[in-house]
Structures are given as structure tokens and as C-alpha cells.
Enzyme design. Sequence first.
Site, PDB file in Angstrom:
ATOM      1  N   LYS A   1      32.399  35.929  28.068  1.00  0.00           N
ATOM      2  CA  LYS A   1      32.215  35.958  29.514  1.00  0.00           C
ATOM      3  C   LYS A   1      33.489  35.469  30.208  1.00  0.00           C
ATOM      4  O   LYS A   1      34.116  34.506  29.766  1.00  0.00           O
ATOM      5  CB  LYS A   1      31.058  35.024  29.866  1.00  0.00           C
ATOM      6  CG  LYS A   1      30.199  35.509  31.003  1.00  0.00           C
ATOM      7  CD  LYS A   1      28.913  34.694  31.009  1.00  0.00           C
ATOM      8  CE  LYS A   1      28.620  34.062  32.318  1.00  0.00           C
ATOM      9  NZ  LYS A   1      28.705  34.589  33.553  1.00  0.00           N
TER      10      LYS A   1
ATOM     11  N   GLY B   1      32.237  51.053  28.422  1.00  0.00           N
ATOM     12  CA  GLY B   1      30.915  50.558  28.058  1.00  0.00           C
ATOM     13  C   GLY B   1      30.768  50.422  26.553  1.00  0.00           C
ATOM     14  O   GLY B   1      31.756  50.407  25.810  1.00  0.00           O
TER      15      GLY B   1
ATOM     16  N   GLY C   1      33.210  36.502  19.746  1.00  0.00           N
ATOM     17  CA  GLY C   1      32.216  36.950  20.728  1.00  0.00           C
ATOM     18  C   GLY C   1      31.525  38.208  20.240  1.00  0.00           C
ATOM     19  O   GLY C   1      32.019  39.313  20.471  1.00  0.00           O
TER      20      GLY C   1
ATOM     21  N   SER D   1      37.498  49.510  28.997  1.00  0.00           N
ATOM     22  CA  SER D   1      36.506  50.247  29.767  1.00  0.00           C
ATOM     23  C   SER D   1      35.884  51.350  28.937  1.00  0.00           C
ATOM     24  O   SER D   1      36.513  51.894  28.035  1.00  0.00           O
ATOM     25  CB  SER D   1      37.129  50.854  31.020  1.00  0.00           C
ATOM     26  OG  SER D   1      36.154  51.613  31.705  1.00  0.00           O
TER      27      SER D   1
ATOM     28  N   LYS E   1      42.652  47.081  35.456  1.00  0.00           N
ATOM     29  CA  LYS E   1      41.218  47.212  35.158  1.00  0.00           C
ATOM     30  C   LYS E   1      40.388  46.968  36.418  1.00  0.00           C
ATOM     31  O   LYS E   1      39.414  47.661  36.683  1.00  0.00           O
ATOM     32  CB  LYS E   1      40.817  46.235  34.049  1.00  0.00           C
ATOM     33  CG  LYS E   1      39.307  46.197  33.757  1.00  0.00           C
ATOM     34  CD  LYS E   1      38.830  47.531  33.237  1.00  0.00           C
ATOM     35  CE  LYS E   1      37.349  47.735  33.060  1.00  0.00           C
ATOM     36  NZ  LYS E   1      36.403  46.703  33.086  1.00  0.00           N
TER      37      LYS E   1
ATOM     38  N   GLU F   1      36.076  53.249  40.601  1.00  0.00           N
ATOM     39  CA  GLU F   1      34.757  53.652  40.112  1.00  0.00           C
ATOM     40  C   GLU F   1      33.713  53.490  41.231  1.00  0.00           C
ATOM     41  O   GLU F   1      32.888  54.382  41.442  1.00  0.00           O
ATOM     42  CB  GLU F   1      34.419  52.773  38.905  1.00  0.00           C
ATOM     43  CG  GLU F   1      33.113  53.042  38.236  1.00  0.00           C
ATOM     44  CD  GLU F   1      32.876  52.011  37.106  1.00  0.00           C
ATOM     45  OE1 GLU F   1      33.795  51.765  36.295  1.00  0.00           O
ATOM     46  OE2 GLU F   1      31.779  51.433  37.070  1.00  0.00           O
ATOM     47  N   TYR F   2      33.767  52.388  41.962  1.00  0.00           N
ATOM     48  CA  TYR F   2      32.866  52.207  43.109  1.00  0.00           C
ATOM     49  C   TYR F   2      33.033  53.381  44.078  1.00  0.00           C
ATOM     50  O   TYR F   2      32.062  53.926  44.595  1.00  0.00           O
ATOM     51  CB  TYR F   2      33.224  50.934  43.893  1.00  0.00           C
ATOM     52  CG  TYR F   2      32.616  49.642  43.435  1.00  0.00           C
ATOM     53  CD1 TYR F   2      32.804  49.170  42.139  1.00  0.00           C
ATOM     54  CD2 TYR F   2      31.891  48.847  44.323  1.00  0.00           C
ATOM     55  CE1 TYR F   2      32.277  47.948  41.743  1.00  0.00           C
ATOM     56  CE2 TYR F   2      31.360  47.628  43.942  1.00  0.00           C
ATOM     57  CZ  TYR F   2      31.560  47.180  42.652  1.00  0.00           C
ATOM     58  OH  TYR F   2      31.036  45.964  42.276  1.00  0.00           O
TER      59      TYR F   2
ATOM     60  N   TYR G   1      56.534  29.395  69.330  1.00  0.00           N
ATOM     61  CA  TYR G   1      55.795  28.353  68.611  1.00  0.00           C
ATOM     62  C   TYR G   1      56.300  28.179  67.187  1.00  0.00           C
ATOM     63  O   TYR G   1      56.147  27.139  66.590  1.00  0.00           O
ATOM     64  CB  TYR G   1      54.300  28.700  68.539  1.00  0.00           C
ATOM     65  CG  TYR G   1      53.614  28.739  69.879  1.00  0.00           C
ATOM     66  CD1 TYR G   1      53.696  27.659  70.743  1.00  0.00           C
ATOM     67  CD2 TYR G   1      52.886  29.860  70.267  1.00  0.00           C
ATOM     68  CE1 TYR G   1      53.057  27.703  71.976  1.00  0.00           C
ATOM     69  CE2 TYR G   1      52.244  29.900  71.480  1.00  0.00           C
ATOM     70  CZ  TYR G   1      52.339  28.827  72.339  1.00  0.00           C
ATOM     71  OH  TYR G   1      51.702  28.871  73.530  1.00  0.00           O
TER      72      TYR G   1
ATOM     73  N   HIS H   1      40.649  49.953  38.530  1.00  0.00           N
ATOM     74  CA  HIS H   1      39.813  50.980  37.890  1.00  0.00           C
ATOM     75  C   HIS H   1      38.366  50.814  38.365  1.00  0.00           C
ATOM     76  O   HIS H   1      37.712  51.777  38.765  1.00  0.00           O
ATOM     77  CB  HIS H   1      39.885  50.847  36.364  1.00  0.00           C
ATOM     78  CG  HIS H   1      38.771  51.553  35.643  1.00  0.00           C
ATOM     79  ND1 HIS H   1      37.497  51.023  35.544  1.00  0.00           N
ATOM     80  CD2 HIS H   1      38.720  52.755  35.021  1.00  0.00           C
ATOM     81  CE1 HIS H   1      36.718  51.875  34.893  1.00  0.00           C
ATOM     82  NE2 HIS H   1      37.442  52.928  34.556  1.00  0.00           N
ATOM     83  N   ASN H   2      37.862  49.603  38.323  1.00  0.00           N
ATOM     84  CA  ASN H   2      36.473  49.379  38.728  1.00  0.00           C
ATOM     85  C   ASN H   2      36.281  49.662  40.219  1.00  0.00           C
ATOM     86  O   ASN H   2      35.255  50.201  40.614  1.00  0.00           O
ATOM     87  CB  ASN H   2      36.049  47.948  38.408  1.00  0.00           C
ATOM     88  CG  ASN H   2      35.840  47.730  36.923  1.00  0.00           C
ATOM     89  OD1 ASN H   2      36.404  48.440  36.103  1.00  0.00           O
ATOM     90  ND2 ASN H   2      35.041  46.754  36.574  1.00  0.00           N
TER      91      ASN H   2
ATOM     92  N   ARG I   1      48.476  42.872  73.078  1.00  0.00           N
ATOM     93  CA  ARG I   1      48.799  41.584  72.448  1.00  0.00           C
ATOM     94  C   ARG I   1      49.827  40.825  73.288  1.00  0.00           C
ATOM     95  O   ARG I   1      49.758  39.604  73.449  1.00  0.00           O
ATOM     96  CB  ARG I   1      49.321  41.800  71.020  1.00  0.00           C
ATOM     97  CG  ARG I   1      48.277  42.379  70.075  1.00  0.00           C
ATOM     98  CD  ARG I   1      48.837  42.629  68.681  1.00  0.00           C
ATOM     99  NE  ARG I   1      49.094  41.400  67.962  1.00  0.00           N
ATOM    100  CZ  ARG I   1      50.277  40.966  67.565  1.00  0.00           C
ATOM    101  NH1 ARG I   1      51.359  41.688  67.810  1.00  0.00           N
ATOM    102  NH2 ARG I   1      50.409  39.829  66.937  1.00  0.00           N
TER     103      ARG I   1
ATOM    104  N   ASN J   1      36.264  40.823  31.374  1.00  0.00           N
ATOM    105  CA  ASN J   1      36.576  41.262  32.736  1.00  0.00           C
ATOM    106  C   ASN J   1      37.133  40.109  33.557  1.00  0.00           C
ATOM    107  O   ASN J   1      36.588  39.731  34.590  1.00  0.00           O
ATOM    108  CB  ASN J   1      35.312  41.801  33.411  1.00  0.00           C
ATOM    109  CG  ASN J   1      35.379  43.319  33.557  1.00  0.00           C
ATOM    110  OD1 ASN J   1      36.469  43.901  33.666  1.00  0.00           O
ATOM    111  ND2 ASN J   1      34.240  43.954  33.572  1.00  0.00           N
TER     112      ASN J   1
HETATM  113  C1  LIG Z   1      27.406  34.800  20.248  1.00  0.00           C
HETATM  114  O1  LIG Z   1      26.138  35.300  19.974  1.00  0.00           O
HETATM  115  C2  LIG Z   1      25.180  35.139  20.969  1.00  0.00           C
HETATM  116  C3  LIG Z   1      23.857  35.634  20.469  1.00  0.00           C
HETATM  117  O2  LIG Z   1      23.899  36.989  20.153  1.00  0.00           O
HETATM  118  C4  LIG Z   1      25.638  35.820  22.219  1.00  0.00           C
HETATM  119  O3  LIG Z   1      24.701  35.680  23.273  1.00  0.00           O
HETATM  120  C5  LIG Z   1      26.970  35.267  22.628  1.00  0.00           C
HETATM  121  O4  LIG Z   1      27.422  35.934  23.783  1.00  0.00           O
HETATM  122  C6  LIG Z   1      27.945  35.437  21.508  1.00  0.00           C
HETATM  123  N1  LIG Z   1      29.284  35.037  21.863  1.00  0.00           N
HETATM  124  C7  LIG Z   1      29.834  33.809  21.814  1.00  0.00           C
HETATM  125  C8  LIG Z   1      31.230  33.685  22.244  1.00  0.00           C
HETATM  126  O5  LIG Z   1      29.226  32.850  21.432  1.00  0.00           O
END
Ligand SMILES: *[C@@H]1O[C@H](CO)[C@@H](O)[C@H](O)[C@H]1NC(C)=O
Length: 493
Positions: free
Chosen positions: A80, A135, A14, A133, A187, A194-195, A491, A190-191, A456, A107
Site C-alpha cells: 500500500k 490490473g 507484498g 498498470s 503513472k 483514464e478518468y 507592495y 495515466h490515471n 484588475r 501507486n
Molecule cells: C501479505 O499478505 C496479506 C494476506 O494475504 C495481505 O493482506 C498483505 O497485503 C500482504 N502484504 C504485506 C506487505 O504484508
Amino acid sequence: MAGDGPKGDIGLIGLAVMGQNLVMNMNDSGYSVVVYNRTVAKVDAFLEKEAKDSRVIPAHSIEELCANLKSPRRVMFLVKAGKPVDDFIEQLVPHLEKGDIIIDGGNSHYPDSIRRTKELEKKGLLFVGTGVSGGEEGARYGPSLMPGGHPDAWPHIKEIFQSISAKSGDEPCCDWVGENGAGHYVKMVHNGIEYGDMQLICEAYSLLRNVLGMSNDECADVFDEWNQGALDSYLIEITANILRYKDTEDGKGGPDTPSLVDKIVDRAQQKGTGKWTVGSSLDMGVPVTLISEAVFARMLSSMKEERVRASQKLDGPSAEFKGDKKAFIEAVRQALYASKIVSYAQGYMLFREAAKEYSWNLNYGGIALMWRGGCIIRSAFLGDIRDAFSEDPELENLLLSPFFKKEVAGCGDGWREAVSVAARHGVPIPAFMTALAFFDGYRSATVPANLLQAQRDYFGAHTYERTDKDKGEYFHTNWTGTGGDITSNAYAA
Ligand SMILES: *[C@@H]1O[C@H](CO)[C@@H](O)[C@H](O)[C@H]1NC(C)=O
Ligand SMILES: *[C@@H]1O[C@H](CO)[C@@H](O)[C@H](O)[C@H]1NC(C)=O
Ligand SMILES: *[C@@H]1O[C@H](CO)[C@@H](O)[C@H](O)[C@H]1NC(C)=O
């Protein structure tokens, strides 16, 4: 290559911004990272640009990635949350051997991490769900890392994780959180916190603006000053920077240039981790009131058009502030600090219950240290929380630690002043108010729930316990002279 054996220390799938930055962070620490991305062109582009002159090893398939890794293989995802994680696990498993480690750095919702740990354990694989965490900047130069999952994985990832994480002094902002979903749970909280922190800062700002009529620059000076004391934190620091930023390309401009913040629509968005925290608190019966109010405040903010219509029809008080301006600024600071302590106390109450519910061995002081640096809620204050748990690992509630007890007591007058002035002026500060209400409720030996129990029992024969009888002994009263002697408990029989 043959005979040399694989060179990769860890694989990473990723290559979006977070993934790329973590890879370069690992490279800086001396690790060889094998990278793969479903859009394979991305791998080559990364090697030609960001990862040029590094130890990064490209892989054009999952198979190639696995073949390039030392044993036990360590493969981390930054994809994701949700289905993509399960899809990659499915593709990866045929290429792994017993004892190999799969790390999800997205996340993910913690119940998924609980499930994945169990499913993969059956296949002899060690799953880790880790909070990351801080960013993009954190990922590159030192994030806060909150790993949990199969405990056997920890000795194999500890060195990499602790060397790439943020540091607080010499200590890494990364430690083993606990079993299965514990890392992603921490985590999530944590978020949520943060809120809460963000909402508290917004309420303090609103009081300075709407009660005292201060300009953005004047507010920025106040936040800068607060950042020198107990409120020293990343979020206070960026708030001062935001308030000074002018509506020009470079953020600069004369005193008459409008602030950018005044041009931003007051409609807050959210991605859902705050909501998850509140959902978990409801499931576990823990009154995490401040984070809940912070989530609700975002919801109310997003009803922008309806609020505008209502503002033309509903009147509020038209009070004018006649007190001492400097003293009121200090009152707002105290309200912010005390409310923040309540919010963290509630977060830790939730941890305590979650630890019971899921049989996690949570390291409470360690969690504060993980949050001390690298992440969005990083602050000096987390060092104090860590110290409170070091002094007393069995601490029942943060509010009862000698340090925080004294701090809250020192804020009491200002906190109550800020809340009453806000009420008289009609300025909404839900988080400050709920924190104070919680504090007063928590320190009350008696609350009016005796009357509630009577109600009650009156309408629903739900029974009640008596102050002059043993706990667990239930009574029902024939309140009206028409009731039967059957209680609703029957009951359940
Ligand atoms: C792979 O690369 C694309 C283009 O940058 C990206 O949008 C995507 O999230 C990346 N990750 C995976 C797991 O493919
Ligand atoms: C990779 O890490 C080494 C040090 O371990 C460093 O010299 C090199 O510049 C890094 N590569 C990149 C592209 O940052
Ligand atoms: C409830 O009180 C009324 C009036 O005193 C009485 O007639 C009735 O029997 C009582 N019911 C029970 C279940 O005791």
C-alpha cells in the site's frame, strides 16, 4: 548452499494479488524471485499453491530475502502506498549494500518518490518508483511499466522489466521514464487520462441513450463499430461488453432481460489519482480542463440524493430529436475522438511543464509507447501519438502535429453538432464541452483577458501591459479620477 552463492534475481515484498501475479510473470520469463510477506503464512501458502513447480524462493524474513539475492540486490515492493513503503524501506536498508536497488511498484504519490530517491541516494542505494498498470491480468501476463528514479538503477532492471512488460508488436511497453519521481508522475497522469477517457465514453453513451433513445444493445453495437476505427481501445471494447451484459448470473438472457448496467447506482467513486493530476495541473498553471471536468463529474454524480431532489424542482428543455439518427451517431463519434485528442494534448502539456519544474528528461514518444499496451488506456491512438513525437521530438503541442491537426479538423462539424444538440436537449456532457472550449481558446490569438486585466487594474491597481509597448512594461490608469498612483506591485517592494 554454501559456495553456490545466492540464486535470487529479484526480491518481491507484498503477496497480494498484484504482487503474486508479477512474481508468476517473472517466473515465466525465467527469473528466480525471492518472495516475502509480512504475514509470513502467506509466503508458504503461495509456495504451496500458485507458485508450486516454479523457481520462486520463499523468505520468512527481510534478512533471509536479502541473503538470497544476487548482487546488486533488487527488491521490489507491491504494498500500500504511503507509510507501509517507508516502513519497509527502513527495515530493508540495514540488510542492503551500496549499489543495491529498491523498487516501489505501488501507486505512490510522486513527491514521495522524489524524496525517497534523494534519501536513499545519500545511503548509496538506488531507488526506483515505477508505475504498474493493467490490473491483475496485466500484472500476470504483461503490464505497462513506467519506471523512474535513480538513473544508475535502469541498466540493472531493464532486462527483467522489459521482458515481463506488455509488448506492442515487438516493442516492450516499458522504458526508462526519467529521474526520481518521474515514473510515478507519469503513472499519475495515466490515471488522470483514464478518468478523462472513461468520462468521454460515458458522455457519448448518454447522448445515444438520452437524445436518440437507443437501447443498451444498440449502443453496444455502435461501440463495437467504433472499436474498429480510430477509437480502437480497451475501454471502448469493455464498454460494449458491459452494455450487453444482462442482469442474470451468467450475463446472458433474452432481449427482455434488463441490462445489468441499468441496475447500477450512478454514484461514482474515486481513489485520488485523478485529483492528484488536477492538483498538479493547478500547481503548474496548466489548463488540464478535461481531466478536471472528469473528476468534477464524479463528484456531482456522488451527490445522488441532492440531484434527485433538484430533479423534482428544476426544469430543463424538452426538445425532441428530429434530425438524422445515423448522422448524429457519427457526430458523437467525432466529438468523442476530438475530445480525446484534446485530453491527451493537455496531458502532454502537463508533462512539458512538469519536466521543466522537476528537471526531468521525459521521453514523450516513449511514454505513448509504454501506454500502447498492457494498461487501461491502451489504444491504437497511442501509436499515433508516438509517431507524432518520433517525427518531431520538439513538438510544441499534440494539436499542432500534422496528423492530429488533420484528425481534429475532420471532426469539427460533428463535435460542434454534438455539443449544440446536447445543450438544446439539456444533456450534460461537460468533458465534450470543455474540450471544445479549450480548443477554441487555444486556437485564438486574442481572448477577452484584456478586459480582465483592465478590471484588475480598476479595482486593485494590479497594472497591465499594453499592445503598443514592450512586454514586461506595466501601466496603471487612474480609471475613476479618485485613484492614487500607488500600484499593488509596490507592495512587493
Ligand atoms: C501479505 O499478505 C496479506 C494476506 O494475504 C495481505 O493482506 C498483505 O497485503 C500482504 N502484504 C504485506 C506487505 O504484508
Ligand atoms: C515457472 O516458469 C517456468 C518456465 O520458466 C514454467 O515451466 C513453470 O510452469 C512456471 N511455474 C508456474 C507455477 O507457473
Ligand atoms: C486621478 O484623477 C483625478 C481626477 O482627474 C485627480 O484629481 C487625481 O489627482 C488623479 N490621481 C493621480 C494619482 O493622478
